[in-house]
Design a protein around this motif. Structure first.
Motif, mmCIF file in Angstrom:
data_model
loop_
_atom_site.group_PDB
_atom_site.id
_atom_site.type_symbol
_atom_site.label_atom_id
_atom_site.label_comp_id
_atom_site.label_asym_id
_atom_site.label_seq_id
_atom_site.Cartn_x
_atom_site.Cartn_y
_atom_site.Cartn_z
ATOM 1 N N SER A 168 0.853 -1.192 0.000
ATOM 2 C CA SER A 168 0.000 0.000 0.000
ATOM 3 C C SER A 168 0.887 1.239 0.000
ATOM 4 O O SER A 168 2.093 1.158 0.143
ATOM 5 C CB SER A 168 -0.905 0.022 1.234
ATOM 6 O OG SER A 168 -0.198 0.428 2.375
ATOM 7 N N ARG A 169 0.244 2.377 -0.122
ATOM 8 C CA ARG A 169 0.968 3.650 -0.079
ATOM 9 C C ARG A 169 0.964 4.251 1.324
ATOM 10 O O ARG A 169 1.520 5.309 1.542
ATOM 11 C CB ARG A 169 0.353 4.636 -1.064
ATOM 12 C CG ARG A 169 0.552 4.233 -2.502
ATOM 13 C CD ARG A 169 -0.035 5.288 -3.425
ATOM 14 N NE ARG A 169 0.322 5.014 -4.781
ATOM 15 C CZ ARG A 169 1.287 5.644 -5.441
ATOM 16 N NH1 ARG A 169 1.972 6.583 -4.852
ATOM 17 N NH2 ARG A 169 1.562 5.328 -6.676
ATOM 18 N N GLU A 170 0.316 3.570 2.267
ATOM 19 C CA GLU A 170 0.238 4.079 3.625
ATOM 20 C C GLU A 170 1.592 4.013 4.317
ATOM 21 O O GLU A 170 2.303 3.029 4.210
ATOM 22 C CB GLU A 170 -0.775 3.272 4.437
ATOM 23 C CG GLU A 170 -2.205 3.578 4.067
ATOM 24 C CD GLU A 170 -3.178 2.880 4.989
ATOM 25 O OE1 GLU A 170 -2.924 2.834 6.219
ATOM 26 O OE2 GLU A 170 -4.183 2.387 4.485
ATOM 27 N N GLU A 171 1.901 5.079 5.036
ATOM 28 C CA GLU A 171 3.135 5.128 5.819
ATOM 29 C C GLU A 171 2.832 4.686 7.247
ATOM 30 O O GLU A 171 1.696 4.779 7.706
ATOM 31 C CB GLU A 171 3.695 6.546 5.821
ATOM 32 C CG GLU A 171 4.126 7.011 4.447
ATOM 33 C CD GLU A 171 4.672 8.423 4.448
ATOM 34 O OE1 GLU A 171 4.620 9.106 5.494
ATOM 35 O OE2 GLU A 171 5.152 8.858 3.400
ATOM 36 N N PHE A 172 3.832 4.204 7.927
ATOM 37 C CA PHE A 172 3.658 3.810 9.318
ATOM 38 C C PHE A 172 4.913 4.189 10.090
ATOM 39 O O PHE A 172 5.971 4.409 9.505
ATOM 40 C CB PHE A 172 3.372 2.306 9.447
ATOM 41 C CG PHE A 172 4.379 1.436 8.764
ATOM 42 C CD1 PHE A 172 5.541 1.051 9.409
ATOM 43 C CD2 PHE A 172 4.177 0.995 7.465
ATOM 44 C CE1 PHE A 172 6.474 0.250 8.776
ATOM 45 C CE2 PHE A 172 5.100 0.191 6.825
ATOM 46 C CZ PHE A 172 6.254 -0.181 7.481
ATOM 47 N N CYS A 173 4.769 4.263 11.408
ATOM 48 C CA CYS A 173 5.948 4.598 12.211
ATOM 49 C C CYS A 173 6.059 3.737 13.468
ATOM 50 O O CYS A 173 6.835 4.050 14.348
ATOM 51 C CB CYS A 173 5.981 6.086 12.561
ATOM 52 S SG CYS A 173 4.624 6.701 13.520
ATOM 53 N N ASP A 174 5.313 2.683 13.522
ATOM 54 C CA ASP A 174 5.530 1.763 14.643
ATOM 55 C C ASP A 174 5.582 0.343 14.111
ATOM 56 O O ASP A 174 6.590 -0.073 13.587
ATOM 57 C CB ASP A 174 4.492 1.960 15.753
ATOM 58 C CG ASP A 174 3.057 1.992 15.241
ATOM 59 O OD1 ASP A 174 2.810 1.660 14.078
ATOM 60 O OD2 ASP A 174 2.161 2.340 16.028
ATOM 61 N N ASP A 175 4.528 -0.401 14.227
ATOM 62 C CA ASP A 175 4.549 -1.784 13.763
ATOM 63 C C ASP A 175 4.434 -1.868 12.248
ATOM 64 O O ASP A 175 3.726 -1.079 11.612
ATOM 65 C CB ASP A 175 3.420 -2.568 14.417
ATOM 66 C CG ASP A 175 3.626 -2.691 15.923
ATOM 67 O OD1 ASP A 175 4.793 -2.669 16.359
ATOM 68 O OD2 ASP A 175 2.634 -2.814 16.651
ATOM 69 N N VAL A 176 5.117 -2.845 11.675
ATOM 70 C CA VAL A 176 5.100 -3.088 10.231
ATOM 71 C C VAL A 176 3.872 -3.950 9.953
ATOM 72 O O VAL A 176 3.730 -5.032 10.529
ATOM 73 C CB VAL A 176 6.398 -3.799 9.779
ATOM 74 C CG1 VAL A 176 6.382 -4.073 8.294
ATOM 75 C CG2 VAL A 176 7.619 -2.967 10.169
ATOM 76 N N PRO A 177 2.964 -3.484 9.093
ATOM 77 C CA PRO A 177 1.695 -4.198 8.910
ATOM 78 C C PRO A 177 1.822 -5.624 8.379
ATOM 79 O O PRO A 177 1.107 -6.511 8.818
ATOM 80 C CB PRO A 177 0.918 -3.342 7.917
ATOM 81 C CG PRO A 177 1.663 -2.082 7.760
ATOM 82 C CD PRO A 177 3.037 -2.273 8.298
ATOM 83 N N ASN A 178 2.731 -5.858 7.436
ATOM 84 C CA ASN A 178 2.832 -7.168 6.786
ATOM 85 C C ASN A 178 4.290 -7.552 6.599
ATOM 86 O O ASN A 178 5.162 -6.699 6.514
ATOM 87 C CB ASN A 178 2.182 -7.126 5.395
ATOM 88 C CG ASN A 178 0.752 -6.670 5.440
ATOM 89 O OD1 ASN A 178 -0.092 -7.316 6.029
ATOM 90 N ND2 ASN A 178 0.475 -5.526 4.827
#
Length: 180
Positions: free
Chosen positions: A25-35
């Motif tokens: 996806s294009r979503e950014e994250f800053c804690d847990d890695v989704p997949n």
């Protein structure tokens, strides 16, 4: 979070960082890695002094044997100093290097779900080191989602019960009594 950006504190300084998984996806994250899978992490050194320091990045598999601080795994100074033990559990390593532009980007492909610890170490020209550790998980969002959905369900159930219970009481008290 600071100014709607993810912050990594390292000694007296901060770095902004973000991660994303371009194949998912294009979503950014800053804690847990989704997949699990390809993950890109970008660090932005806000402080000019960080750009002149050696910066080392290490990702390790969390085997559950580390000291706990506020319920999160944390490596002691002795564990951080034991390079052989760190190497044995490291899944990614970027050797110490200066990043004069202030931007550090790296990729890692997580082949499995699990718990990990990221370690960022900076060292100035005087040999002074600062270490930042951040525990994270990969592919374990389902557990968090289930807890969230469970809380929502309990809240909705409580609301329906409250309406039924208190609504029924008001209707009973509103019904006129028959004369005797």
């Amino acid at each position: 979070m600071q100014d709607n950006r993810c912050v990594l504190r390292i000694g007296p300084d901060i770095m902004f960082f973000t991660g994303y998984q371009p194949q998912n996806s294009r979503e950014e994250f800053c804690d847990d890695v989704p997949n699990m899978g390809q993950t890109v992490v970008a660090l932005d050194m806000q402080e000019t002094e960080l750009r002149n320091m050696l910066t080392e990045i290490r990702l390790i598999k969390d085997d559950g044997s580390h000291t706990q601080m506020n319920g999160l795994p944390f490596l002691s100074d002795a564990e951080l100093a034991n390079k052989a033990a760190l190497d044995a559990v490291s899944i990614a390593y970027l050797p110490a290097k200066k990043y004069p532009t202030g931007t550090l980007t790296f990729e890692h492909t997580f082949p499995e779900n699990g718990k990990f610890i990221g370690i960022v170490t900076v060292e100035n020209d005087h040999g002074q080191k600062f270490v930042s550790q951040f525990p994270f998980s990969v592919g374990q969002q389902v557990g968090k989602s289930l807890v969230l959905y469970g809380l929502i369900l309990v809240g909705l159930g409580g609301g329906v019960f409250g309406i039924w219970y208190y609504g029924g009481k008001q209707q009973k008290s509103a019904v006129p009594k028959k004369p005797a």
